[in-house]
Design an enzyme around this catalytic site. Structure first.
Site, PDB file in Angstrom:
ATOM      1  N   ASP A  72       0.407  48.494 -35.480  1.00  0.00           N
ATOM      2  CA  ASP A  72      -0.529  49.604 -35.709  1.00  0.00           C
ATOM      3  C   ASP A  72      -1.356  49.339 -36.954  1.00  0.00           C
ATOM      4  O   ASP A  72      -2.578  49.526 -36.965  1.00  0.00           O
ATOM      5  CB  ASP A  72       0.243  50.913 -35.937  1.00  0.00           C
ATOM      6  CG  ASP A  72       0.969  51.360 -34.683  1.00  0.00           C
ATOM      7  OD1 ASP A  72       0.539  50.962 -33.591  1.00  0.00           O
ATOM      8  OD2 ASP A  72       1.954  52.098 -34.816  1.00  0.00           O
TER       9      ASP A  72
ATOM     10  N   HIS B  33       1.832  59.519 -33.279  1.00  0.00           N
ATOM     11  CA  HIS B  33       0.584  59.087 -32.633  1.00  0.00           C
ATOM     12  C   HIS B  33       0.009  60.218 -31.788  1.00  0.00           C
ATOM     13  O   HIS B  33      -1.169  60.546 -31.873  1.00  0.00           O
ATOM     14  CB  HIS B  33       0.845  57.907 -31.697  1.00  0.00           C
ATOM     15  CG  HIS B  33       1.037  56.592 -32.388  1.00  0.00           C
ATOM     16  ND1 HIS B  33       0.137  56.070 -33.280  1.00  0.00           N
ATOM     17  CD2 HIS B  33       2.027  55.667 -32.288  1.00  0.00           C
ATOM     18  CE1 HIS B  33       0.574  54.890 -33.703  1.00  0.00           C
ATOM     19  NE2 HIS B  33       1.718  54.621 -33.120  1.00  0.00           N
TER      20      HIS B  33
ATOM     21  N   HIS C 256       7.963  58.202 -34.258  1.00  0.00           N
ATOM     22  CA  HIS C 256       6.784  57.341 -34.351  1.00  0.00           C
ATOM     23  C   HIS C 256       5.762  57.706 -33.266  1.00  0.00           C
ATOM     24  O   HIS C 256       4.592  57.969 -33.556  1.00  0.00           O
ATOM     25  CB  HIS C 256       7.225  55.883 -34.219  1.00  0.00           C
ATOM     26  CG  HIS C 256       6.126  54.882 -34.327  1.00  0.00           C
ATOM     27  ND1 HIS C 256       5.975  54.050 -35.413  1.00  0.00           N
ATOM     28  CD2 HIS C 256       5.107  54.574 -33.490  1.00  0.00           C
ATOM     29  CE1 HIS C 256       4.919  53.293 -35.235  1.00  0.00           C
ATOM     30  NE2 HIS C 256       4.366  53.571 -34.072  1.00  0.00           N
ATOM     31  N   GLU C 257       6.230  57.757 -32.026  1.00  0.00           N
ATOM     32  CA  GLU C 257       5.307  58.052 -30.928  1.00  0.00           C
ATOM     33  C   GLU C 257       4.792  59.483 -31.016  1.00  0.00           C
ATOM     34  O   GLU C 257       3.623  59.756 -30.726  1.00  0.00           O
ATOM     35  CB  GLU C 257       5.981  57.819 -29.568  1.00  0.00           C
ATOM     36  CG  GLU C 257       6.411  56.369 -29.296  1.00  0.00           C
ATOM     37  CD  GLU C 257       5.279  55.364 -29.447  1.00  0.00           C
ATOM     38  OE1 GLU C 257       4.103  55.724 -29.249  1.00  0.00           O
ATOM     39  OE2 GLU C 257       5.575  54.206 -29.794  1.00  0.00           O
TER      40      GLU C 257
ATOM     41  N   GLN D 119       3.611   5.868  -2.586  1.00  0.00           N
ATOM     42  CA  GLN D 119       4.844   6.595  -2.853  1.00  0.00           C
ATOM     43  C   GLN D 119       5.024   6.886  -4.335  1.00  0.00           C
ATOM     44  O   GLN D 119       5.240   8.013  -4.727  1.00  0.00           O
ATOM     45  CB  GLN D 119       6.049   5.773  -2.353  1.00  0.00           C
ATOM     46  CG  GLN D 119       6.150   5.728  -0.860  1.00  0.00           C
ATOM     47  CD  GLN D 119       6.542   7.072  -0.286  1.00  0.00           C
ATOM     48  OE1 GLN D 119       7.505   7.674  -0.726  1.00  0.00           O
ATOM     49  NE2 GLN D 119       5.769   7.566   0.665  1.00  0.00           N
TER      50      GLN D 119
ATOM     51  N   TYR E 145       0.826  -1.200   0.000  1.00  0.00           N
ATOM     52  CA  TYR E 145       0.000   0.000   0.000  1.00  0.00           C
ATOM     53  C   TYR E 145       0.862   1.252   0.000  1.00  0.00           C
ATOM     54  O   TYR E 145       0.649   2.178  -0.771  1.00  0.00           O
ATOM     55  CB  TYR E 145      -0.903  -0.032   1.241  1.00  0.00           C
ATOM     56  CG  TYR E 145      -1.770   1.186   1.417  1.00  0.00           C
ATOM     57  CD1 TYR E 145      -2.929   1.342   0.665  1.00  0.00           C
ATOM     58  CD2 TYR E 145      -1.439   2.169   2.334  1.00  0.00           C
ATOM     59  CE1 TYR E 145      -3.724   2.453   0.831  1.00  0.00           C
ATOM     60  CE2 TYR E 145      -2.229   3.281   2.500  1.00  0.00           C
ATOM     61  CZ  TYR E 145      -3.372   3.417   1.748  1.00  0.00           C
ATOM     62  OH  TYR E 145      -4.151   4.518   1.912  1.00  0.00           O
TER      63      TYR E 145
HETATM   64 ZN    ZN Z   1       2.710  52.802 -33.101  1.00  0.00          ZN
END
Ligand code: ZN
Ligand code: ADP
Ligand code: MG
Length: 638
Positions: free
Chosen positions: A505, A433, A429-430, A140, A135
């Site tokens: 994007d 936006h 790029h930013e 185990q 058992y």
């Molecule tokens: Zn972007």
């Protein structure tokens, strides 16, 4: 007591019994050895006919005897009566003939019984020991442990599950209201059954991950004070066919035994998928499990006071049979929390966290649109970690701002070396936006622009929505597309070349445009018609080959319309950025120098209130902080 617990106790009892047996057995052997000398002496008395009187109890082996030259009674316990009788046979017979009223009562049945039992003890012990060892070996070895509970539901009872109450669930007032009735029913079912009322057997909680479905279910159990049997849908789906079904049976059996009780099936879509769909073929394990679930739900009558609560974020793929009346007929949508909800959730999770005087929970709530309860909990936790890392006594607004960004886009990667060229591309790029968004009336205010790398993003422009608007107008969508294209557009205008960073994007802009045409009926050319299936994801086996419900000609028209929306947006964006070219250069340079700009400074810059001298100052002031942290979780890759 749970079945598991009692099993453990039985095991320990068994062990103790075995140990005691062994001890007794061993000690009796040792005694036997010690008595050996005495035994031979006693036998020699009989052999030498020295015994004048004796009495033997056949049951206990107790021997009382007197010697001829001694009047005192002596006592001795014979280890084995049978052997003793044989050993002393000669003299005893003589003695018995001389003393017809001899005290010895022959009871051979008794004798054989006992000896037979004695000889059996070692055999029994060996068997018991063998079983015990087997058992434990099975327990185990990893797999073996499982086999002992094979086909049993892995139940956690109410006691072990974390207790929750409705107080722990912030916001979600309507959802809670729906569940109050269920709690009342579980508390006193008689009130309802006497009136002949049928309370729903099943409640389905629907909603995105992290919105508190599991928490609500736990709260119902906590409020009703009844046993709670939680199980995850994936627990049913096993490698072995039939195990899932037997687990379902076991689960309902247990719950009925403990009624009133709640069964909670988390992520039920793992078992509750449409039958007959999927690539696994028709009669797979999941179907059997689902069938068993349906059978069980039909099987118990309303007054058995077992309520099944299930949670999923994929209602669309659930088998319709589950949603039929009499099964999960009550459905509660647990949605994203609104401003008020977010505030309450933040208050619940801020309870044990010291907040600095500059922290404004209301403002955080306003700025975390689209966050789930789990996200908000995460924000506060991250903020606490940050404060601790900086040896602060309380969490500051800045900690929370940083934590929010971290939850949106991952941690800052300041150490990563970025080439000057990459920084320049990211800055323009930013800036594209941000400036596009600033010049569009329907778009959210800019909250922060940064070119610090975070997670997958090289930079981020974060917006600050003013409202929790659910409806989006056609104009808003158009302008959103323009904003999304701002990054790519800026690269083209100001850097004479375009980069790969804008792919995400473009993807999102295209998806938005396509939705405008095929889903929202915003295109005058194609009219107010839905094209294609509502499911974005093709559900293999069911929808395969059925998603397109329009002709090739219409498909071409859709593509044409999507392209024209994007092209129009692109040219609008180009016009905006060209008109703001000094601001573009200024902002890009500002970002290259300071790495980020917050919303207030950005507005000042756009209004021309920041002088160009900040770009040449040798000892730049840190950009002023302390603005609200209000952004929509829409990370901009690059
Ligand atoms: Zn972007
Ligand atoms: P789900 O099951 O919907 O994916 P959970 O119930 O597991 O989400 O929620 C995860 C965690 O988020 C909860 O443990 C809780 O701390 C937090 N949470 C979610 N919604 C709320 C809420 N309305 N009030 C308080 N905490 C919440
Ligand atoms: Mg959950």
């Amino acid at each position: 007591m749970t079945p598991k617990k009692s099993k453990g106790i039985i095991t320990y009892l068994l062990l103790i019994v075995i140990a005691v047996f062994c001890l007794v057995f061993i000690s009796s052997r040792i005694n036997a050895d010690a008595d050996k000398t005495e035994y031979t002496t006693v036998i020699s008395y009989f052999d030498n006919k020295q015994v004048s009187y004796y009495k033997l109890d056949l049951g206990t082996g107790e021997l009382t005897y007197k010697l001829k030259d001694d009047e005192t009674e002596k006592h001795y316990t014979v280890p084995n009566v049978n052997i003793f009788l044989t050993d002393t046979e000669n003299y005893r017979q003589e003695y018995n003939e001389d003393n017809p009223d001899a005290p010895l009562v022959q009871d051979y049945i008794k004798i054989t019984d006992r000896t037979w039992l004695y000889s059996l003890i070692p055999v029994l012990l060996t068997i018991i020991l063998g079983i015990a060892i087997l058992y434990f070996m099975m327990k185990q070895s990893g797999g073996g442990g499982k086999y002992t509970t094979f086909g049993k539901a892995n139940l956690k009872n109410g006691a072990s599950a974390r207790k929750a109450t409705f107080k722990d669930v912030a916001g979600a007032d309507e959802e809670k209201q729906e569940l109050v009735e269920i709690v009342d029913y579980l508390k006193n079912p008689k009130k309802y059954t006497e009136l002949g009322a049928k309370v729903p057997k099943g409640v389905l909680l629907l909603g995105p991950p992290g919105t508190g479905k599991t928490l609500l279910a736990r709260a119902v159990a906590g409020e009703a004070g009844c046993p709670f049997f939680p199980i995850s849908g994936s627990d049913f789906v096993e490698m072995f066919v039939g195990v899932g079904a037997s687990r379902v049976r076991d689960l309902f059996e247990q719950a009925k035994k403990h009624a009133p009780a709640i069964i909670f099936i988390d992520e039920i879509d793992a078992v509750g998928r449409h039958r007959g769909a999927g690539l696994g073929g028709g009669h797979d394990e999941r179907e059997q499990t689902l069938n068993q679930l349906l059978v069980e739900m039909d099987g118990f009558t309303g007054n058995e006071s077992v309520i099944v609560i299930a949670a999923t974020n994929r209602r669309d793929i659930l088998d319709p049979a589950l949603l039929r009346p009499g099964r999960f007929d009550r459905q509660i949508v647990v949605g994203y929390p609104d401003v008020k909800g977010r505030e309450e959730i933040l208050r619940v999770h801020a309870k044990n966290k010291p907040l600095g005087p500059d922290v404004d929970i209301k403002r955080i709530a306003r700025t975390t649109q689209g966050f789930t309860g789990a996200d908000l909990e995460n924000v506060l936790n991250e903020a606490a970690l940050l404060a601790a890392r900086n040896e602060r006594r309380a969490i500051t607004e800045a900690d929370i701002e940083e934590a929010t960004l971290k939850v949106i886009a991952g941690p800052e990667k300041k150490s990563r070396i970025v080439t000057e060229h990459d920084r320049k591309v990211t800055a323009y790029h930013e800036a594209g936006h941000a400036i596009a968004s600033y010049n569009l009336p329907t778009q959210d205010k800019v909250h922060q622009v940064t070119i610090i790398q975070r997670g997958m993003a090289a930079g981020l422009t974060i917006y600050r929505p003013d409202t929790d608007d659910q409806h989006v107008s056609r104009n808003q969508m158009r302008e959103r597309i323009i904003t999304m294209l701002g990054g790519r557009c800026a690269e083209e205008i100001f850097l004479d070349d375009i980069c790969t960073g804008a792919s995400n994007d473009i993807e999102r802009a295209t998806a938005t445009a396509r939705n405008m045409v095929t889903k929202y009926g915003f295109s005058s050319k194609l009219g107010t018609v839905t094209y294609g299936s509502d499911n974005d994801e093709v559900f293999l086996g069911k929808d395969y080959g059925h998603t397109k419900n329009y002709s090739e000609a219409v498909a071409a028209q859709i593509d044409e319309e999507v392209r024209s929306i994007i092209e129009k947006a692109y040219s609008d964006c180009t016009a905006i950025l060209r008109a703001n070219s000094d601001k573009m250069h200024f902002l890009a340079k500002y970002l290259l120098k300071y790495e980020k700009i917050d919303g207030d400074d950005f507005e000042k810059l756009m209004r021309g209130e920041i002088s160009e001298s900040v770009l040449t100052d040798d000892a730049p002031e840190e950009p002023v902080g302390g603005l609200g942290f209000d952004e929509e979780p829409s990370p901009e890759n690059n």
